[in-house]
Enzyme design. Structure first.
Site, PDB file in Angstrom:
ATOM      1  N   ASP A  13       4.014  -1.821   5.917  1.00  0.00           N
ATOM      2  CA  ASP A  13       5.224  -1.639   6.732  1.00  0.00           C
ATOM      3  C   ASP A  13       4.997  -0.823   7.994  1.00  0.00           C
ATOM      4  OD1 ASP A  13       6.497  -3.017   4.670  1.00  0.00           O
ATOM      5  OD2 ASP A  13       6.933  -1.164   3.590  1.00  0.00           O
ATOM      6  N   LYS A  16       3.283  -4.402  11.494  1.00  0.00           N
ATOM      7  CA  LYS A  16       2.287  -5.459  11.787  1.00  0.00           C
ATOM      8  C   LYS A  16       2.972  -6.733  12.283  1.00  0.00           C
ATOM      9  CE  LYS A  16       1.034  -5.262   7.463  1.00  0.00           C
ATOM     10  NZ  LYS A  16       1.816  -4.105   7.017  1.00  0.00           N
ATOM     11  N   GLY A  40       6.672  -8.181   3.810  1.00  0.00           N
ATOM     12  CA  GLY A  40       7.952  -8.317   4.500  1.00  0.00           C
ATOM     13  C   GLY A  40       7.713  -7.886   5.927  1.00  0.00           C
ATOM     14  N   HIS A  41       7.629  -8.848   6.823  1.00  0.00           N
ATOM     15  CA  HIS A  41       7.296  -8.560   8.219  1.00  0.00           C
ATOM     16  C   HIS A  41       8.515  -8.838   9.084  1.00  0.00           C
ATOM     17  CE1 HIS A  41       2.808  -9.393   7.094  1.00  0.00           C
ATOM     18  NE2 HIS A  41       3.294  -8.331   6.530  1.00  0.00           N
ATOM     19  N   GLN A 223       0.237  -6.097   3.791  1.00  0.00           N
ATOM     20  CA  GLN A 223      -0.050  -4.822   3.115  1.00  0.00           C
ATOM     21  C   GLN A 223      -0.927  -3.945   4.021  1.00  0.00           C
ATOM     22  OE1 GLN A 223      -0.607  -7.885   0.882  1.00  0.00           O
ATOM     23  NE2 GLN A 223       1.592  -7.663   0.885  1.00  0.00           N
TER      24      GLN A 223
END
Ligand code: GDP
Ligand code: IMO
Ligand code: MG
Length: 428
Positions: A13, A16, A40-41, A223
């Site tokens: 988080d 990225k 989760g981007h 990650q």
């Protein structure tokens, strides 16, 4: 024309997705090489907010192709859901492809992940319960189902039957839960294969050709290094290699082809899930960081744990990754904190001062960070677009990081929007 790798340096988080989205506008390929829909981007495109889990964050802007390479574990239902969400917002998805070699997350993987997390007395990792670990376990055990298997009815039937025998015995006997019927999933996954077959391709040959042809290729990590299966805080990690090294095995490209290794770190630290976190703040300031930084998990909605920047772990992460360009995100969140702490060393339980990251996760709980204190700034920096527009103390904060790590910060992010960047050196 070159290759670029974007990886996280902390516990995920770091932003990225935002950075990948920005860089993807000039990329011929954007490639995910590990992880799955545990990621989760978040990407803001004008007024629209997108949270991408499995699709490369280049999907919105990349003029070329978006590849989910062999190292990713694919939940095909999550994939189709994400594709339809993007299409509903009027975006194209015809440029998204999945490697034939990528492993499939099956319903029994998700159940196994969930039962383990909920088991009393088990090691609660605090996973996303997306079946990531169990799917990678099957890959390594050589019993996994690959995307290409969804296109072959006989192979798929045999593999599902064999897997269910073992998994159902575990569910029924160990967890005392109902098993899964063959018919329940066989037909469904066969149909999924047919729906996706135009996207299931060999990706490694095309990527190597693209490298040979000098195309711009961006590899997007999910990650981060501190969640790396080898170099993170094991066992509180994910089940893949989110490092630059993971690109080679996860996409089938040689180490010699990787050029710009971009490490992304937040100006402070967050972690979602369990495990040690030496610089964690369990106080009002930590709460403030969570509030101002909107630190809630993009996949599970869980509040993220917050704390000071930890240069000991960042040095470990940049070393393993061989980072040659740093990105610092969320510097804007630190505005208004009068004194900022940065961990530069740890004190071990027997009083030793060390400046390297330990492999002993249990000991880490008792390590005390040793901080340097820097003066903060009060100005809102979210409108700054050049380095010189930053207050002196904000520059000093960035330069402190650069000096400690010996790596230049090439981009400072000062807000979630695409334009909220200070780019100190054009990489593309
Ligand atoms: P990722 O998993 O590394 O892509 O990061 P996430 O998207 O899970 O979390 C980063 C969050 O911070 C997202 O909500 C972004 O929109 C937001 N974000 C990214 N960069 C910045 C920044 O520089 N400032 C602020 N305030 N928010 C940012
Ligand atoms: P992005 O790509 C933050 C964490 C989980 C848990 C551990 C293992 O958005 O940075 P898993 O489901 O992978 O087996 O969970 O890893 N985790 C993440 N934390 N960001 C992520 O992805 C994460 N993906 C997994 O919370 O602690
Ligand atoms: Mg995230």
């Amino acid at each position: 024309m070159a290759t670029y790798v974007v990886v996280g340096l902390q516990y995920g988080d770091e932003g990225k997705g935002k950075i990948t989205d920005v860089l993807s506008a000039k990329s011929d390929y954007v490639v995910r090489f590990q992880g799955g829909d545990n990621a989760g981007h978040t990407v803001y495109a004008g007024e629209e907010k997108f949270v991408l889990h499995l699709l490369p964050s280049g999907v919105l802007q990349c003029p070329g192709k978006c590849i989910i390479a062999n190292g990713v574990v694919v939940n095909p239902k999550a994939f189709m859901h994400e594709i339809s969400q993007i299409e509903e917002k009027g975006m194209r998805t015809d440029h998204v492809f999945i490697s034939r070699r990528a492993h499939v997350i099956m319903p029994y993987h998700i159940l196994l992940d969930t039962y383990r997390e909920e088991e009393e007395g088990g090691t609660q990792i605090g996973t996303t319960k997306k079946g990531i670990g169990p799917c990678y376990e099957d890959k390594i055990a050589r019993v996994g189902i690959r995307m290409v298997d969804l296109l072959n009815p006989e192979v798929l039937a045999e593999k599902i039957r064999k897997n269910l025998k073992i998994k159902n015995s575990l569910f029924e006997k160990y967890f005392e839960k109902p098993g899964i019927e063959f018919e329940e999933i066989y037909k469904e996954f066969l149909e999924i294969g047919q729906k996706l077959k135009h996207r299931i391709v060999d990706t490694e040959v095309e990527l190597n050709q693209a490298i040979h042809d000098g195309k711009n290729i961006l590899f997007e990590g999910a990650q981060a290094l501190m969640l790396d299966i080898d170099f993170g805080t094991y066992p509180y990690v994910t089940s893949s290699s989110p490092s630059t090294g993971g690109v080679c095995t996860g996409a089938g490209v040689p180490p010699t082809s990787l050029q710009n290794l971009i490490g992304v770190a937040k100006a402070y630290t967050t972690r979602v899930g369990n495990g040690p976190f030496p610089t964690e703040l369990n106080d009002e300031l930590g709460e403030k960081m969570r509030k101002v930084g909107q630190e809630f998990g993009a996949t599970t909605g869980r509040p993220r744990r917050t704390g000071w920047l930890d240069l000991v772990s960042l040095k470990h992460a940049t070393m393993i990754n061989g980072i040659n360009n740093l990105v610092i995100t969320k510097l804007d969140v630190l505005s208004g904190i009068s004194s900022l702490k940065i961990a530069t060393k740890y004190k071990t339980e027997d009083g030793k001062i060390i400046d390297y990251f330990t492999s002993s996760t249990t000991k880490l709980y008792n390590y005390e960070p040793i901080y340097e204190e820097l003066e903060g700034w009060n100005e809102d920096i979210s409108h700054a677009r050049t380095y010189d527009e930053l207050p002196n103390n904000a520059k000093k904060y960035i330069e402190f990081i650069e000096d400690y790590l010996g790596i230049n910060v090439y981009l400072v992010s000062v807000g979630p929007e695409r334009s909220q960047n200070i780019i100190r050196k054009e990489l593309f």
